[in-house]
Design an enzyme around this catalytic site. Sequence first.
Site, mmCIF file in Angstrom:
data_model
loop_
_atom_site.group_PDB
_atom_site.id
_atom_site.type_symbol
_atom_site.label_atom_id
_atom_site.label_comp_id
_atom_site.label_asym_id
_atom_site.label_seq_id
_atom_site.Cartn_x
_atom_site.Cartn_y
_atom_site.Cartn_z
ATOM 1 N N TRP A 102 53.651 26.343 5.158
ATOM 2 C CA TRP A 102 52.583 25.391 5.505
ATOM 3 C C TRP A 102 51.621 25.967 6.528
ATOM 4 O O TRP A 102 50.402 25.857 6.374
ATOM 5 C CB TRP A 102 53.163 24.055 5.964
ATOM 6 C CG TRP A 102 53.683 23.271 4.796
ATOM 7 C CD1 TRP A 102 54.982 22.919 4.568
ATOM 8 C CD2 TRP A 102 52.924 22.775 3.679
ATOM 9 N NE1 TRP A 102 55.069 22.236 3.375
ATOM 10 C CE2 TRP A 102 53.832 22.132 2.812
ATOM 11 C CE3 TRP A 102 51.580 22.825 3.323
ATOM 12 C CZ2 TRP A 102 53.438 21.529 1.611
ATOM 13 C CZ3 TRP A 102 51.175 22.231 2.129
ATOM 14 C CH2 TRP A 102 52.098 21.602 1.290
ATOM 15 N N ASP A 177 50.674 20.447 13.051
ATOM 16 C CA ASP A 177 50.928 19.743 11.790
ATOM 17 C C ASP A 177 52.335 19.154 11.892
ATOM 18 O O ASP A 177 53.319 19.882 11.864
ATOM 19 C CB ASP A 177 50.828 20.736 10.621
ATOM 20 C CG ASP A 177 51.128 20.087 9.267
ATOM 21 O OD1 ASP A 177 51.537 18.907 9.242
ATOM 22 O OD2 ASP A 177 50.954 20.773 8.239
ATOM 23 N N LYS A 201 55.997 11.660 4.307
ATOM 24 C CA LYS A 201 57.316 12.216 4.579
ATOM 25 C C LYS A 201 58.123 11.235 5.438
ATOM 26 O O LYS A 201 59.221 10.859 5.086
ATOM 27 C CB LYS A 201 57.203 13.566 5.303
ATOM 28 C CG LYS A 201 56.171 14.530 4.720
ATOM 29 C CD LYS A 201 56.561 15.112 3.392
ATOM 30 C CE LYS A 201 55.448 15.835 2.659
ATOM 31 N NZ LYS A 201 54.846 16.982 3.322
HETATM 32 C C1 LIG Z 1 53.722 17.883 2.805
HETATM 33 C C2 LIG Z 1 53.098 18.739 3.839
HETATM 34 C C3 LIG Z 1 51.734 19.093 3.782
HETATM 35 C C4 LIG Z 1 50.843 18.712 2.638
HETATM 36 O O1 LIG Z 1 50.412 17.415 2.750
HETATM 37 P P1 LIG Z 1 49.375 16.805 1.693
HETATM 38 O O2 LIG Z 1 49.453 15.371 1.993
HETATM 39 O O3 LIG Z 1 49.831 17.170 0.324
HETATM 40 O O4 LIG Z 1 48.037 17.376 1.991
HETATM 41 C C5 LIG Z 1 51.229 19.871 4.812
HETATM 42 N N1 LIG Z 1 51.990 20.261 5.844
HETATM 43 C C6 LIG Z 1 53.286 19.936 5.926
HETATM 44 C C7 LIG Z 1 54.099 20.390 7.102
HETATM 45 C C8 LIG Z 1 53.883 19.166 4.927
HETATM 46 O O5 LIG Z 1 55.188 18.831 5.001
#
Ligand SMILES: *Cc1c(COP(=O)(O)O)cnc(C)c1O
Length: 365
Positions: A102, A177, A201
């Site tokens: 990521w 993030d 999530k």
């Molecule tokens: C799932 C995830 C993403 C992607 O998120 P989207 O909603 O598909 O843009 C980005 N970073 C992390 C750490 C994730 O777990």
Amino acid sequence: MSRVLNFSAGPAALPESVLRRAAEEMLDWHGTGVSVMEMSHRSAAFQSIYTQAEADFRELLGVPSNYRILFMQGGAIAENAIIPMNLLGDKRVADYVVTGSWSAKSQKEARKFAEVNIAASSESTGFTTIPAMEQWQLSADPAYVFICSNETIVGVEYGFDPDLAKIGRAGLPLVADMSSNILSRPMDVSRYGLIFGGAQKNIGPAGLTFVIVREDLLGKAHQDCPSAFDYKLVAENESMYNTPPTYAIYIAGLVFQWLRAQGGLEAMAERNAAKAALLYDTIDASGFYENRIDRACRSRMNVPFLLRDESLNSVFLEESAAAGLVQLKGHKSVGGMRASIYNAMPITGVQALVDFMLDFEKRKG
Ligand SMILES: *Cc1c(COP(=O)(O)O)cnc(C)c1O
């Protein structure tokens, strides 16, 4: 009706009580005669849902008053572009710490807008660790330092809130993030300039993106930044510059209420630690399963594990699904299995997985 134990990495399981409440309120929210999905975002009814959700999120996480909470759209991947568009200002460089797929993706996207300096990377280890802060090679004058606090795919997590002051860079905004570990433990928001993620999530349905941003970072958007993605405009309009994802905000609000009723983030942190320990201890005690991540950096949310005999992968997945344990297939870039055990997964669910794993090992090992 039968519900399974859902180990999906995302969109992920939600607390059953939240889904039941949403079902009860689906056709007529609190006597309004309409579903939340059918409400104007400017109606008093929706405003009350929004205000409560924002306040509960702020209280759960202890967000200081000089931070704004924005509810946006586009997901974490869109934020990979929206962040440099908003935070670069008159600087050229942004620093990225790469600890998995990521953050690797984030720095790649940022290159469209900024000169990216990779301050540290654990790629040479196969992303099994987090480079020590003392080894980060920050550039002289970056606009921000970017990390991914929990790498959902490879399964490494910062078990702490990095303090840039400790490496002599107190003034630098730290951007994180937190898509996959937000609200999993108490944290010190003041260590960060900006925290963001997708909701799907650990918060609610896909389609909702949260951004928690310190006020002094607003107002620096590039002139080409779309208005709907300009944090200052979004903040000034209480996330209603455009129509926000209203139903997703409502479900997120129910999840925040559920978290408060569970005892808040201290209680969640204890439960999450116990769940992760149960699963990792089982893997470590076995010669049949394996996890290769440094112990100090193991994710409490996403637990990847390999079967030492990979030819058993498909039968493991078939039999676990038949036992009501679903979505255990690892990400294709890692292989093997991955159990995502976010807040909504009870310890009884993890115990059921462990029982299955031990039984499978006994029969096939
Ligand atoms: C799932 C995830 C993403 C992607 O998120 P989207 O909603 O598909 O843009 C980005 N970073 C992390 C750490 C994730 O777990």
